[in-house]
Design an enzyme around this catalytic site. Structure first.
Site, PDB file in Angstrom:
ATOM      1  N   ALA A 203      -9.495  -4.238 -26.534  1.00  0.00           N
ATOM      2  CA  ALA A 203      -7.977  -4.170 -26.095  1.00  0.00           C
ATOM      3  C   ALA A 203      -7.734  -2.553 -25.741  1.00  0.00           C
ATOM      4  CB  ALA A 203      -6.984  -4.487 -27.239  1.00  0.00           C
ATOM      5  N   GLU A 384     -19.812 -11.557 -15.976  1.00  0.00           N
ATOM      6  CA  GLU A 384     -19.904 -12.701 -16.097  1.00  0.00           C
ATOM      7  C   GLU A 384     -21.153 -13.575 -15.032  1.00  0.00           C
ATOM      8  OE1 GLU A 384     -16.190 -15.685 -16.436  1.00  0.00           O
ATOM      9  OE2 GLU A 384     -16.366 -15.488 -14.150  1.00  0.00           O
ATOM     10  N   ASP A 407      -7.716 -21.936 -18.103  1.00  0.00           N
ATOM     11  CA  ASP A 407      -6.536 -21.241 -17.395  1.00  0.00           C
ATOM     12  C   ASP A 407      -5.333 -21.659 -17.401  1.00  0.00           C
ATOM     13  OD1 ASP A 407      -5.576 -19.305 -15.312  1.00  0.00           O
ATOM     14  OD2 ASP A 407      -7.798 -18.652 -15.546  1.00  0.00           O
TER      15      ASP A 407
HETATM   16  N1  UDP Z   1     -10.143  -5.259 -20.852  1.00  0.00           N
HETATM   17  C1  UDP Z   1      -9.281  -4.302 -21.284  1.00  0.00           C
HETATM   18  N2  UDP Z   1      -8.670  -3.458 -20.570  1.00  0.00           N
HETATM   19  C2  UDP Z   1      -8.838  -3.526 -19.175  1.00  0.00           C
HETATM   20  C3  UDP Z   1      -9.583  -4.475 -18.709  1.00  0.00           C
HETATM   21  C4  UDP Z   1     -10.105  -5.322 -19.549  1.00  0.00           C
HETATM   22  O1  UDP Z   1      -9.351  -4.416 -22.820  1.00  0.00           O
HETATM   23  O2  UDP Z   1      -8.049  -2.480 -18.833  1.00  0.00           O
HETATM   24  C5  UDP Z   1     -10.831  -6.337 -21.648  1.00  0.00           C
HETATM   25  C6  UDP Z   1      -9.974  -7.010 -22.387  1.00  0.00           C
HETATM   26  O3  UDP Z   1     -10.610  -7.584 -23.531  1.00  0.00           O
HETATM   27  C7  UDP Z   1      -9.792  -8.519 -21.327  1.00  0.00           C
HETATM   28  C8  UDP Z   1     -11.614  -8.266 -20.959  1.00  0.00           C
HETATM   29  O4  UDP Z   1     -11.985  -7.080 -20.893  1.00  0.00           O
HETATM   30  O5  UDP Z   1      -9.622  -9.609 -21.760  1.00  0.00           O
HETATM   31  C9  UDP Z   1     -11.722  -9.176 -19.494  1.00  0.00           C
HETATM   32  O6  UDP Z   1     -10.763  -8.540 -18.705  1.00  0.00           O
HETATM   33  P1  UDP Z   1      -9.749  -9.548 -17.951  1.00  0.00           P
HETATM   34  O7  UDP Z   1      -8.923 -10.337 -19.143  1.00  0.00           O
HETATM   35  O8  UDP Z   1      -8.652  -8.662 -17.204  1.00  0.00           O
HETATM   36  O9  UDP Z   1     -10.691 -10.337 -16.982  1.00  0.00           O
HETATM   37  P2  UDP Z   1     -10.180 -11.907 -16.586  1.00  0.00           P
HETATM   38  O10 UDP Z   1     -10.042 -12.766 -17.467  1.00  0.00           O
HETATM   39  O11 UDP Z   1      -8.891 -11.804 -15.767  1.00  0.00           O
HETATM   40  O12 UDP Z   1     -11.446 -12.412 -15.646  1.00  0.00           O
END
Ligand code: UDP
Ligand code: MN
Length: 433
Positions: A203, A384, A407
């Site tokens: 986080a 990913e 999602d």
């Molecule tokens: N994360 C974070 N701060 C940020 C961006 C990402 O802590 O500013 C962490 C967080 O745990 C998040 C993960 O990285 O759940 C993956 O990023 P995000 O959820 O934005 O990716 P998405 O699921 O949208 O592809």
């Protein structure tokens, strides 16, 4: 109604009636042999029909009732004994019927509660081992111990639990779908192992707002009743809300630096996890799962997720042909997957496995990220893409269906019977700025 209770109540009531009839109404002594035998036969029969109790539950009450009757007529001439003895005996019969002797007379081992990272090794995993997950001495007592007896519908080889979804990958990794497993059986098996599971989550910056929803729901739904250590990496430890977790759950807050680009925060998770395994986690946990923080759980995510190497099939691309999904295809990237290759598209939001396998995975993926950086390229979907490449060539031993990462923006088709975990809607530009 709890059917099991009936095995205490009915025999007691019946035995009371037997005794009462024996002493008050009828004066034929033989009745003390015949009636209890018949009654006990009925009790035993219902025990086998309803509860899958072994044949011994017919024999024991019959023999006991025979003794009761015999004592009643031959040895003792005190009429009250005909009420008391059958009641006590029937109580015992009922008790045996509703529980297992091992369970009844054994005390469950108490689980020590870890409240902070310990410097003492709890268990050691050989990070280079390839076949065994955890080195453990075989405990013969454990190997030959009898499981508590359980009642559940019999499985049949010609009656698949579901026919609308793929239950097994071509390399024989089971895929977890609602309706295909019995959680009680899994829990009973898992409980014998005394595993500790770690969850790594981040986080950073504005994502601290997701901590409460994540931890609150995970406390309730993630491996409910089993030991879990949540490892929360954050650049704002002071913003972590104080929350009361279940006694078998622990929270460890680990300060971490932030990066200006959200892609770097997300990608560097692989590096941080790999380093932390080397310095701490291989002493502290048996299995490790990495999860996004911007999610909430709505249904149980239980021990069915536990295996050596576990990937989650993305909810966005689970029916897409391999050449139209989001793999990195540019050969310049270390994450590149040649066209014509690919199994499933895996979500980086939820993966895991044994500590040693997750160590290999995160180390390899971050090596790919680093090499891409040196070559001035960034894979299409960041870590990913590297995860997908890794899992293509190191097949997961177990797959989680999209139920495990649904999602929020997608409509739910019929084959998704439960939404166990879902991403939280977020304004991407706002939250990543
Ligand atoms: N994360 C974070 N701060 C940020 C961006 C990402 O802590 O500013 C962490 C967080 O745990 C998040 C993960 O990285 O759940 C993956 O990023 P995000 O959820 O934005 O990716 P998405 O699921 O949208 O592809
Ligand atoms: Mn996310």
């Amino acid at each position: 109604m709890d059917i099991k209770k009936v095995h205490i109540v009915i025999p007691i009531v019946m035995a009371g009636i037997i005794g009462y009839l024996g002493t008050k109404i009828m004066d034929i002594k033989k009745v003390h042999i015949v009636i209890p035998i018949v009654m006990a036969g009925i009790i035993g029969y219902f025990g086998t029909e309803i509860m899958d109790i072994k044949k011994v539950h017919i024999l024991i009450p019959i023999v006991m009732a025979g003794i009761i009757g015999y004592l009643g007529t031959k040895i003792m001439d005190i009429k009250e004994v005909h009420i008391l003895i059958p009641i006590v005996m029937a109580g015992i019969i009922g008790y045996l019927g509703q529980t297992d002797l091992n369970e009844a007379f054994s005390v469950l081992p108490s689980i020590p509660h870890i409240s902070r990272p310990s410097s003492q090794p709890v268990r050691q995993v050989d990070l280079d081992e390839t076949s065994l997950v955890i080195s453990r001495q075989t405990d013969l007592n454990e190997a030959f111990s009898v499981l508590p007896r359980m009642s559940y519908p019999q499985p049949f080889v010609d009656k698949p639990q579901r026919t609308d979804v793929l239950l097994m990958s071509p390399w024989l990794a089971p895929i977890m779908w609602e309706g295909t497993f019995n959680r009680d059986i899994l829990n009973a098996q898992y409980r014998q192992k005394k595993f500790v599971v770690g969850v790594a989550t981040f986080a950073v910056k504005k994502y601290v707002r997701f901590i409460e929803g994540f931890l609150g729901s995970a406390n309730k739904f993630f491996l409910s009743g089993h030991r879990v250590n949540f490892y929360l990496f954050t650049d704002h430890p002071e913003k972590v809300p104080s929350m009361k977790l279940a006694p078998e759950k622990s929270l460890f807050i680990i300060p971490v630096q932030n990066y200006s680009r959200w892609q770097d925060i997300s990608m560097n998770r692989m590096d941080i996890i790999s380093n932390r395994i080397r310095t701490h986690w291989h002493y502290e946990v048996d299995y490790l799962y990495s999860m996004d923080i911007d999610v909430q759980m709505f249904e149980h995510i239980g021990v069915e997720i536990i295996d050596t190497l576990v990937g989650t099939i993305s909810s966005w691309q689970y029916t897409k042909p391999r050449d139209s999904n989001s793999y990195e295809r540019r050969p310049e990237s270390r994450a590149a997957i040649p066209s014509g290759e690919g199994d499933f598209y895996y979500a980086a939001s939820f993966y895991g496995g044994s500590v040693s396998e997750v160590y290999k995975l995160t180390t390899a993926c971050f090596k790919g990220v680093t090499e891409d950086r040196a070559n001035g390229i960034e894979a299409k979907w960041h870590e990913e893409s590297h995860l997908n490449k890794y899992l293509l060539y190191h097949k997961p031993t177990r797959l989680l269906s999209p139920e495990y990462y649904w999602d929020e923006e997608l409509p739910r088709p019929q084959i998704i019977r439960v939404k166990r975990l879902s991403s939280v809607r977020k304004d991407l530009e706002e939250v990543r700025s």
